[in-house]
Design a protein around this motif. Structure first.
Motif, PDB file in Angstrom:
ATOM      1  N   MET A 141      -6.362  21.770 -10.856  1.00 40.90           N
ATOM      2  CA  MET A 141      -7.206  20.880 -10.068  1.00 40.90           C
ATOM      3  C   MET A 141      -6.436  20.918  -8.873  1.00 40.90           C
ATOM      4  O   MET A 141      -5.230  21.034  -8.541  1.00 40.90           O
ATOM      5  N   LYS A 142      -7.480  20.874  -8.092  1.00 44.64           N
ATOM      6  CA  LYS A 142      -6.884  20.384  -6.554  1.00 44.64           C
ATOM      7  C   LYS A 142      -6.988  18.895  -6.108  1.00 44.64           C
ATOM      8  O   LYS A 142      -8.097  18.612  -6.270  1.00 44.64           O
ATOM      9  N   ALA A 143      -5.959  18.472  -5.519  1.00 44.76           N
ATOM     10  CA  ALA A 143      -5.851  17.189  -4.962  1.00 44.76           C
ATOM     11  C   ALA A 143      -5.463  17.134  -3.666  1.00 44.76           C
ATOM     12  O   ALA A 143      -4.691  17.880  -3.207  1.00 44.76           O
ATOM     13  N   ALA A 144      -5.939  16.058  -2.883  1.00 44.71           N
ATOM     14  CA  ALA A 144      -5.423  15.894  -1.633  1.00 44.71           C
ATOM     15  C   ALA A 144      -4.953  14.494  -1.303  1.00 44.71           C
ATOM     16  O   ALA A 144      -5.354  13.562  -2.250  1.00 44.71           O
ATOM     17  N   PHE A 145      -4.041  14.302  -0.510  1.00 50.75           N
ATOM     18  CA  PHE A 145      -3.439  13.038  -0.312  1.00 50.75           C
ATOM     19  C   PHE A 145      -3.789  12.599   1.484  1.00 50.75           C
ATOM     20  O   PHE A 145      -3.591  13.580   2.186  1.00 50.75           O
ATOM     21  N   VAL A 146      -4.587  11.561   1.496  1.00 52.46           N
ATOM     22  CA  VAL A 146      -4.780  11.275   2.869  1.00 52.46           C
ATOM     23  C   VAL A 146      -4.634   9.641   3.288  1.00 52.46           C
ATOM     24  O   VAL A 146      -4.417   9.165   2.268  1.00 52.46           O
ATOM     25  N   GLY A 147      -4.864   9.327   4.469  1.00 55.23           N
ATOM     26  CA  GLY A 147      -4.603   8.017   4.834  1.00 55.23           C
ATOM     27  C   GLY A 147      -4.008   7.655   6.242  1.00 55.23           C
ATOM     28  O   GLY A 147      -3.713   8.651   6.873  1.00 55.23           O
ATOM     29  N   LYS A 148      -3.799   6.410   6.657  1.00 51.02           N
ATOM     30  CA  LYS A 148      -3.445   6.094   7.931  1.00 51.02           C
ATOM     31  C   LYS A 148      -1.955   6.678   7.911  1.00 51.02           C
ATOM     32  O   LYS A 148      -1.132   6.478   7.100  1.00 51.02           O
ATOM     33  N   VAL A 151      -4.353   6.730   0.361  1.00 51.93           N
ATOM     34  CA  VAL A 151      -3.463   5.875   0.361  1.00 51.93           C
ATOM     35  C   VAL A 151      -3.682   4.781   1.348  1.00 51.93           C
ATOM     36  O   VAL A 151      -3.871   5.010   2.441  1.00 51.93           O
ATOM     37  N   CYS A 152      -3.635   3.355   0.673  1.00 49.59           N
ATOM     38  CA  CYS A 152      -4.203   2.333   1.569  1.00 49.59           C
ATOM     39  C   CYS A 152      -3.175   1.049   1.425  1.00 49.59           C
ATOM     40  O   CYS A 152      -2.948   0.702   0.329  1.00 49.59           O
ATOM     41  N   GLU A 153      -2.778   1.000   2.570  1.00 49.89           N
ATOM     42  CA  GLU A 153      -1.820  -0.491   2.419  1.00 49.89           C
ATOM     43  C   GLU A 153      -2.717  -1.649   2.482  1.00 49.89           C
ATOM     44  O   GLU A 153      -3.983  -1.548   2.863  1.00 49.89           O
ATOM     45  N   GLY A 181      -3.523   2.084  -3.654  1.00 48.43           N
ATOM     46  CA  GLY A 181      -2.874   0.967  -2.884  1.00 48.43           C
ATOM     47  C   GLY A 181      -1.175   1.213  -2.876  1.00 48.43           C
ATOM     48  O   GLY A 181      -0.627   1.986  -3.832  1.00 48.43           O
ATOM     49  N   ASN A 182      -0.512   0.920  -1.658  1.00 46.95           N
ATOM     50  CA  ASN A 182       0.810   1.079  -1.622  1.00 46.95           C
ATOM     51  C   ASN A 182       1.394   0.109  -0.902  1.00 46.95           C
ATOM     52  O   ASN A 182       0.762  -0.607  -0.213  1.00 46.95           O
ATOM     53  N   LYS A 183       2.604  -0.159  -0.941  1.00 48.86           N
ATOM     54  CA  LYS A 183       3.361  -1.190  -0.559  1.00 48.86           C
ATOM     55  C   LYS A 183       2.772  -2.799  -0.704  1.00 48.86           C
ATOM     56  O   LYS A 183       2.854  -3.492   0.017  1.00 48.86           O
ATOM     57  N   VAL A 184       2.627  -2.533  -2.124  1.00 49.36           N
ATOM     58  CA  VAL A 184       1.708  -3.839  -2.584  1.00 49.36           C
ATOM     59  C   VAL A 184       3.040  -4.887  -3.253  1.00 49.36           C
ATOM     60  O   VAL A 184       3.774  -4.352  -3.946  1.00 49.36           O
ATOM     61  N   ARG A 242      -5.909  -2.515   9.296  1.00 47.20           N
ATOM     62  CA  ARG A 242      -5.946  -1.273  10.009  1.00 47.20           C
ATOM     63  C   ARG A 242      -6.016  -0.231   8.807  1.00 47.20           C
ATOM     64  O   ARG A 242      -6.632   0.979   9.106  1.00 47.20           O
ATOM     65  N   SER A 243      -5.239  -0.116   7.736  1.00 43.35           N
ATOM     66  CA  SER A 243      -5.107   0.548   6.529  1.00 43.35           C
ATOM     67  C   SER A 243      -6.671   0.772   6.227  1.00 43.35           C
ATOM     68  O   SER A 243      -7.350   1.892   5.877  1.00 43.35           O
TER      69      SER A 243
END
Length: 321
Positions: free
Chosen positions: A1-8, A181-183, A210-213, A187-188
């Motif tokens: 499988m192919k996966a990407a990571f994107v985000g602010k 990836v979303c804080e 979600g990150n930095k939760v 803004r995120s």
């Protein structure tokens, strides 16, 4: 499988990409191949490399012509490597690659960092200022993914450039699943909305991580803003803090709730169904766009003729390569 990571920028996109790759590599070993396609090249460090060591990794962007020549093979529709764009799709005679195989490109350009096989596009250098576009370097990743016939238990994971810059090429369509990836911040979430607005026009699957939760209020905020797109979340982590200070612990030491989030991400990726004809159609669409926009003028040829109707990377095609 192919996966990407994107985000602010600053959302922890690269940190989570590194954690996910390490998590997969413990179970799948060499069947995991990571790419750093961010203008800020930090994935190697996130995997445990010393910054000086990371700076010495071979750059895909410095070997673009070599990559083109190898992938071109003896495809009769492609006159030369110089006639290939970053979007050039494969056809009969093209060389296809797998995630885990011996080939001269991997031998020269892939290194193992922190137990993960890694290729980097290379940084935006001083010589590029005012004369070059970073996305020309990222084109090496797009070409490789266009020619990659990945199979069960194989994972190609790409750390993309931050924000909506990912849409400057057709690379954003090359994935089975994109982790955004979303804080828990306005803004995120704004970057999430911008990304989703573009991606859904092309049927790109999005899963928000979600990150930095810190607490239930953060989770409630994310649920309210992204709805069913919220797949899971990662809390504040002593494991991550130690890594950011240069102390890399075994991935087995990751906090159980955060390890569960990584397992949830893998399960979501594994559930995605391959649609090779659609994958090929998207590649052809963006190649035709690039040909008309600038490729034909640059080469003096109609590069849309490089598209082989009906060709795709289904297992039978890959086996017959």
């Amino acid at each position: 499988m192919k996966a990407a990571f994107v985000g602010k920028g600053g959302s922890g996109k690269t940190t989570l990409a590194g954690l996910f790759c390490r998590f997969l590599a413990v179970q799948e070993g060499p069947r995991v191949l990571a790419f750093d396609a961010d203008i800020n090249q930090h994935l190697a460090v996130a995997l445990g490399a010393d910054p000086d060591e990371a700076a010495l990794l071979p750059a895909l962007g410095d070997h673009l012509e070599e990559i083109k020549e190898y992938l071109r093979g003896d495809n009769p529709r492609i006159a030369s490597a110089a006639a290939m764009l970053k979007t050039t799709p494969p056809g009969p005679g093209s060389r296809l690659v797998r995630v885990d195989e011996p080939n001269p490109l991997y031998e020269r350009l892939v290194r193992t960092v922190g137990g993960v096989r890694l290729a980097v596009t290379g940084p935006f250098a001083a010589d590029d200022l005012g004369v070059a576009c970073y996305h020309s370097k990222v084109g090496a990743v797009e070409l490789l993914l266009n020619h990659m016939a990945d199979g069960p238990g194989e994972y190609a994971v790409v750390d993309m450039t931050a924000g909506a810059d990912s849409f400057a090429s057709g690379l954003f369509t090359r994935f089975d699943l994109t982790f955004l990836v979303c804080e828990p911040t306005v803004r995120s979430v704004g970057v999430y909305r911008q990304y989703v607005g573009y991606a859904r026009d092309h049927g790109v699957r999005i899963a928000v991580v979600g990150n930095k939760v810190d607490d239930a209020d953060d989770v409630a905020f994310l649920r309210a803003e992204v709805g069913d797109d919220l797949l899971c979340w990662v809390g504040r982590s002593g494991f991550v803090k130690a890594a950011e200070r240069g102390r890399f612990l075994p991935i087995a030491d990751l906090e159980p709730p955060n390890a569960h989030a990584l397992a949830t991400m893998r399960a979501a990726l594994d559930r995605c169904e391959k649609d090779w004809p659609r994958y090929a159609a998207q590649a052809a669409e963006f190649h035709a766009r690039n040909a008309v926009a600038w490729g034909n003028a640059r080469t003096g040829a109609d590069l849309s003729a490089q598209i082989e109707p009906g060709f795709n990377l289904a297992p039978a095609t890959a086996a017959a390569r």
